[in-house]
Write a protein that holds these residues in place. Structure first.
Motif, PDB file in Angstrom:
ATOM      1  N   ASN A  15     -72.252  61.232 -34.728  1.00  0.00           N
ATOM      2  CA  ASN A  15     -72.311  60.386 -35.922  1.00  0.00           C
ATOM      3  C   ASN A  15     -71.345  59.198 -35.803  1.00  0.00           C
ATOM      4  O   ASN A  15     -70.462  59.014 -36.636  1.00  0.00           O
ATOM      5  N   GLN A  16     -71.474  58.419 -34.747  1.00  0.00           N
ATOM      6  CA  GLN A  16     -70.554  57.302 -34.521  1.00  0.00           C
ATOM      7  C   GLN A  16     -71.239  55.982 -34.188  1.00  0.00           C
ATOM      8  O   GLN A  16     -70.693  54.907 -34.482  1.00  0.00           O
ATOM      9  N   THR A  17     -72.380  56.027 -33.505  1.00  0.00           N
ATOM     10  CA  THR A  17     -72.906  54.830 -32.851  1.00  0.00           C
ATOM     11  C   THR A  17     -73.133  53.657 -33.805  1.00  0.00           C
ATOM     12  O   THR A  17     -72.709  52.529 -33.516  1.00  0.00           O
ATOM     13  N   ALA A  18     -73.783  53.905 -34.937  1.00  0.00           N
ATOM     14  CA  ALA A  18     -74.099  52.798 -35.850  1.00  0.00           C
ATOM     15  C   ALA A  18     -72.825  52.119 -36.341  1.00  0.00           C
ATOM     16  O   ALA A  18     -72.723  50.881 -36.346  1.00  0.00           O
ATOM     17  N   GLN A  19     -71.851  52.944 -36.751  1.00  0.00           N
ATOM     18  CA  GLN A  19     -70.609  52.384 -37.285  1.00  0.00           C
ATOM     19  C   GLN A  19     -69.882  51.577 -36.202  1.00  0.00           C
ATOM     20  O   GLN A  19     -69.309  50.509 -36.465  1.00  0.00           O
ATOM     21  N   MET A  20     -69.876  52.121 -34.990  1.00  0.00           N
ATOM     22  CA  MET A  20     -69.194  51.428 -33.889  1.00  0.00           C
ATOM     23  C   MET A  20     -69.889  50.113 -33.559  1.00  0.00           C
ATOM     24  O   MET A  20     -69.240  49.085 -33.352  1.00  0.00           O
ATOM     25  N   LEU A  21     -71.211  50.164 -33.523  1.00  0.00           N
ATOM     26  CA  LEU A  21     -71.962  48.950 -33.207  1.00  0.00           C
ATOM     27  C   LEU A  21     -71.694  47.869 -34.241  1.00  0.00           C
ATOM     28  O   LEU A  21     -71.458  46.698 -33.898  1.00  0.00           O
ATOM     29  N   SER A  22     -71.711  48.238 -35.514  1.00  0.00           N
ATOM     30  CA  SER A  22     -71.498  47.204 -36.536  1.00  0.00           C
ATOM     31  C   SER A  22     -70.081  46.642 -36.443  1.00  0.00           C
ATOM     32  O   SER A  22     -69.873  45.442 -36.628  1.00  0.00           O
ATOM     33  N   ALA A  23     -69.114  47.497 -36.089  1.00  0.00           N
ATOM     34  CA  ALA A  23     -67.740  47.006 -35.908  1.00  0.00           C
ATOM     35  C   ALA A  23     -67.676  46.001 -34.762  1.00  0.00           C
ATOM     36  O   ALA A  23     -67.070  44.929 -34.883  1.00  0.00           O
ATOM     37  N   LEU A  24     -68.311  46.333 -33.643  1.00  0.00           N
ATOM     38  CA  LEU A  24     -68.237  45.457 -32.469  1.00  0.00           C
ATOM     39  C   LEU A  24     -68.942  44.132 -32.721  1.00  0.00           C
ATOM     40  O   LEU A  24     -68.532  43.088 -32.214  1.00  0.00           O
ATOM     41  N   LEU A  25     -70.027  44.185 -33.507  1.00  0.00           N
ATOM     42  CA  LEU A  25     -70.763  42.951 -33.803  1.00  0.00           C
ATOM     43  C   LEU A  25     -70.107  42.157 -34.937  1.00  0.00           C
ATOM     44  O   LEU A  25     -70.428  40.983 -35.138  1.00  0.00           O
ATOM     45  N   GLY A  26     -69.242  42.823 -35.697  1.00  0.00           N
ATOM     46  CA  GLY A  26     -68.670  42.174 -36.885  1.00  0.00           C
ATOM     47  C   GLY A  26     -69.688  42.063 -38.004  1.00  0.00           C
ATOM     48  O   GLY A  26     -69.636  41.154 -38.837  1.00  0.00           O
ATOM     49  N   TRP A  27     -70.647  43.000 -38.013  1.00  0.00           N
ATOM     50  CA  TRP A  27     -71.692  43.030 -39.040  1.00  0.00           C
ATOM     51  C   TRP A  27     -71.364  44.117 -40.062  1.00  0.00           C
ATOM     52  O   TRP A  27     -70.580  45.017 -39.784  1.00  0.00           O
ATOM     53  N   PRO A  28     -72.007  44.058 -41.241  1.00  0.00           N
ATOM     54  CA  PRO A  28     -71.820  45.153 -42.191  1.00  0.00           C
ATOM     55  C   PRO A  28     -72.572  46.407 -41.742  1.00  0.00           C
ATOM     56  O   PRO A  28     -73.472  46.330 -40.910  1.00  0.00           O
ATOM     57  N   GLN A  29     -72.182  47.529 -42.328  1.00  0.00           N
ATOM     58  CA  GLN A  29     -72.830  48.796 -42.011  1.00  0.00           C
ATOM     59  C   GLN A  29     -73.316  49.460 -43.288  1.00  0.00           C
ATOM     60  O   GLN A  29     -72.667  49.389 -44.321  1.00  0.00           O
ATOM     61  N   ALA A  30     -74.486  50.096 -43.180  1.00  0.00           N
ATOM     62  CA  ALA A  30     -74.981  50.940 -44.270  1.00  0.00           C
ATOM     63  C   ALA A  30     -75.324  52.269 -43.630  1.00  0.00           C
ATOM     64  O   ALA A  30     -76.287  52.367 -42.876  1.00  0.00           O
ATOM     65  N   THR A  31     -74.494  53.281 -43.896  1.00  0.00           N
ATOM     66  CA  THR A  31     -74.671  54.565 -43.211  1.00  0.00           C
ATOM     67  C   THR A  31     -75.360  55.590 -44.114  1.00  0.00           C
ATOM     68  O   THR A  31     -75.304  55.495 -45.334  1.00  0.00           O
ATOM     69  N   PHE A  32     -75.987  56.582 -43.483  1.00  0.00           N
ATOM     70  CA  PHE A  32     -76.596  57.746 -44.153  1.00  0.00           C
ATOM     71  C   PHE A  32     -77.609  57.297 -45.223  1.00  0.00           C
ATOM     72  O   PHE A  32     -77.615  57.781 -46.351  1.00  0.00           O
TER      73      PHE A  32
END
Ligand code: FAD
Lengths: 310, 250
Positions: B125-142
């Motif tokens: 349960n990490q990839t989406a959050q990590m990707l958005s951090a690296l891109l500097g984009w927002p995240q919407a999880t779950f």
């Protein structure tokens, strides 16, 4: 040197999972600092300072942390983490949401759902829905972890007197914004910390029938949970789900009613001390993990259970 | 806009896994493999966005061995337009996956990346959050509900207390939860059509990423087994045992 624990809080109070996370930090050794990040969270910081075993509280109280959006909170954690051996947060939806973002910003490979702290930067964690336990060793400067709450007994919420240190904000963000929430209200104990849990599955047939479980729950002081099938069918809200992708519980007593026992469900409850299964199918896999199995129609057994409890 | 959907090849969720005797991991040879169930939900959502006219192109990307092509084909049969295989044998940790996906996202410029919220093998349960951090984009999880608007998306998230709604600016990374949709079965004609859809193959090195694992796996073992208990005859016996033997109720 030491461990930084990220508090889950609502501004006024520190949430109980923080106490399990502090326990994991104690297992790792070293001084424990608790970070309280929010908007209007001074009261929560005061509460954090009282947690047993905590030596310092860092509080970042600033408007940009309103609703604790991950895009705002992650940079604050990164800033605070400098110099610590590890950063830990509970492996609930709060920690799971923010910590990987922190780890990526720090260029660290996070370790999720740590179930044992073995020392020497070595940790255990369940994989494959708990059907295997991996022991992993980190070589990162700062370990970033989420902690499986049921694996660590909560420390006392009172008894400590940590120093509180205020740190500045890290700036606003306009990537995301909070709209609202719909919270399931209940007077029963919270699912993940309840001593007794009674869960219903597809066999319950309807949401109305969950009232039978609620009556038993009220006699036992129990929380009510559910299988994914029961949630998907709309019998109960999503936050009732126990399992690989729902909540992990480990109460003294878990009563599974009309639940077949799929591995994904077992992943969330098989560490319970005593498991009871009520199912009309004597071959249901749930009986393989049940200490006490009752092969019966739940529509007779549950009312009988309520009556027997007096 | 384009929608990028990362898909992972994992041991099928119905398989009872076995830990290797030498404790180095879980047996994956001669075991049924499938697309991670959460990623199927992400593919379904992307295809629905295309059907609703909200997306022009759906790109499925998988990071893994040659056989991950099959996982991409599954996504193509469900309605994705083309695939990218970033070929690598051996384990790729979430951080490396996120770095690879970042490079792909920068090359493709999607409006949304739809990830499964977790993979059922490492349960990270990490990839989406990590990707958005690296891109500097927002995240919407779950996410259990997703509405695409003008330059922003409204997401309903499954959280411990119930449901939470947030708005994120696009481009954004979403991680999807089980109740977002029910994935379709690919029809036979679509499976045939998928065979002709293009899959581009790259390596992590092509994308400038070193996928060497950062964590050291010391060992992988089976959890202690739970002893099967007893069957009780009726509710009265059950309650008596819970009171007097297990002593878990008063
Ligand atoms: C990626 C993924 C993640 C998942 N995550 C989770 C998760 O987190 N949690 C989870 O629970 N599941 C999860 N699942 C689903 C899981 O695989 C099962 O489908 C689900 O747990 C089944 O729920 P159930 O036992 O209620 O339903 P069923 O399997 O349909 O079982 C119903 C049971 O009720 C019994 N029954 C019916 N009527 C009666 C009666 N009158 N009296 C007594 N017994 C009766 C039946 O004998 C049967 O055993 C996941 C699946 C996938 C693919």
């Amino acid at each position: 040197m030491g461990i930084l624990v990220i508090a889950e809080h609502d501004g006024a109070e520190v949430k109980p999972h923080t106490l399990n996370t502090v326990a994991a930090a104690q297992a790792a050794g070293g001084d424990i600092t608790v970070a309280v990040i929010g908007s209007g969270c001074k009261a929560a910081a005061d509460a954090a300072a009282k947690i047993a075993g905590v030596s310092k509280v860092l509080v970042a109280d600033s408007a940009e942390y309103d609703n604790q959006m991950a895009e705002a909170v992650a940079p604050a954690i990164v800033k605070m983490a400098d110099g610590y051996d590890a950063v830990m947060a509970p492996a609930n939806t709060f920690g799971k949401n923010v910590m990987p973002r922190v780890a990526a910003l720090m260029d660290v490979q996070q370790i999720s759902e740590v179930s044992a702290v073995l020392g020497d930067k070595t940790y255990e964690r369940p994989i494959y829905a708990g059907n295997a336990i991996a022991t992993v060793k980190s070589v990162e400067q700062v370990d970033v972890l989420t902690v499986r709450m049921t694996s660590f007994d909560a420390v006392a919420a009172e008894g400590g007197s940590a120093a509180i240190e205020e740190v500045g904000g890290t700036g606003g963000q306009d990537l995301s914004s909070y709209v609202g929430q719909s919270v399931t209200e209940s007077d029963r104990p919270e699912l993940t910390s309840a001593k007794i849990v009674i869960s219903g599955g597809r066999g319950m047939q309807s949401g109305d029938n969950f009232a039978m479980l609620e009556r038993v729950a009220d006699k036992l002081g129990a929380a009510v949970g559910a299988s994914r099938a029961a949630v998907d069918a709309g019998f109960v809200p999503n936050d009732y789900q126990v399992g690989q992708t729902g909540k992990v519980v480990a109460p003294d007593l878990y009563i599974a009613v009309g639940i077949s026992g799929a591995i994904q469900h077992l992943a969330g409850m098989k560490d319970s001390k005593v498991i009871v299964a009520i199912n009309k199918d004597d071959e249901a896999p749930i009986f393989q993990v049940a200490d006490y199995g009752l092969v019966a129609d739940l529509f007779e057994a549950v009312p009988a259970l309520e009556a027997e409890l007096g | 806009m384009k929608v990028l959907v990362p898909v992972k090849r994992v041991v099928d969720y119905n398989v009872k896994i076995r830990v290797k005797a030498d404790q180095t991991g879980v047996e994956t040879a001669n075991v049924k493999m499938s697309m991670n169930p959460f990623d199927e939900i992400a593919v379904e959502q992307a295809v629905r966005m295309k059907e609703a006219g909200q997306a022009e192109e759906v790109i499925a990307v998988s990071i893994g061995p040659q056989q991950s092509q099959e996982t991409i084909r599954t996504a193509l049969a469900m309605g994705a337009d083309r695939g990218i295989l970033v070929q690598h044998d051996g384990e790729v940790e979430p951080l490396a996956v996120a770095k690879i996906l970042k490079a792909v996202a920068e090359a493709e410029g999607p409006g949304v990346v739809l990830c499964g919220k977790q993979a059922i093998d490492d349960d990270a349960n990490q990839t989406a959050q990590m990707l958005s951090a690296l891109l500097g984009w927002p995240q919407a999880t779950f996410v259990s509900k997703l509405e695409i608007g003008d330059g922003e998306a409204t997401a309903t998230r499954e959280v411990d207390g119930g449901l939470e709604t947030i708005k994120v600016k696009l481009p954004a990374v979403c991680s999807v939860d089980l109740r977002l949709n029910e994935p379709r079965y690919a029809s036979l004609p679509n499976i045939m059509k998928a065979k002709k859809k293009p899959i581009d193959t790259k390596t992590p090195a092509d994308l400038g990423v070193d996928p060497t694992p950062r964590l050291q796996t010391v060992k992988v073992v089976e959890p202690p087994p739970r002893q099967a208990g007893v069957k009780v005859a009726d509710v009265a016996e059950l309650v008596a045992k819970l009171r007097n033997e297990a002593k878990v109720i008063g």
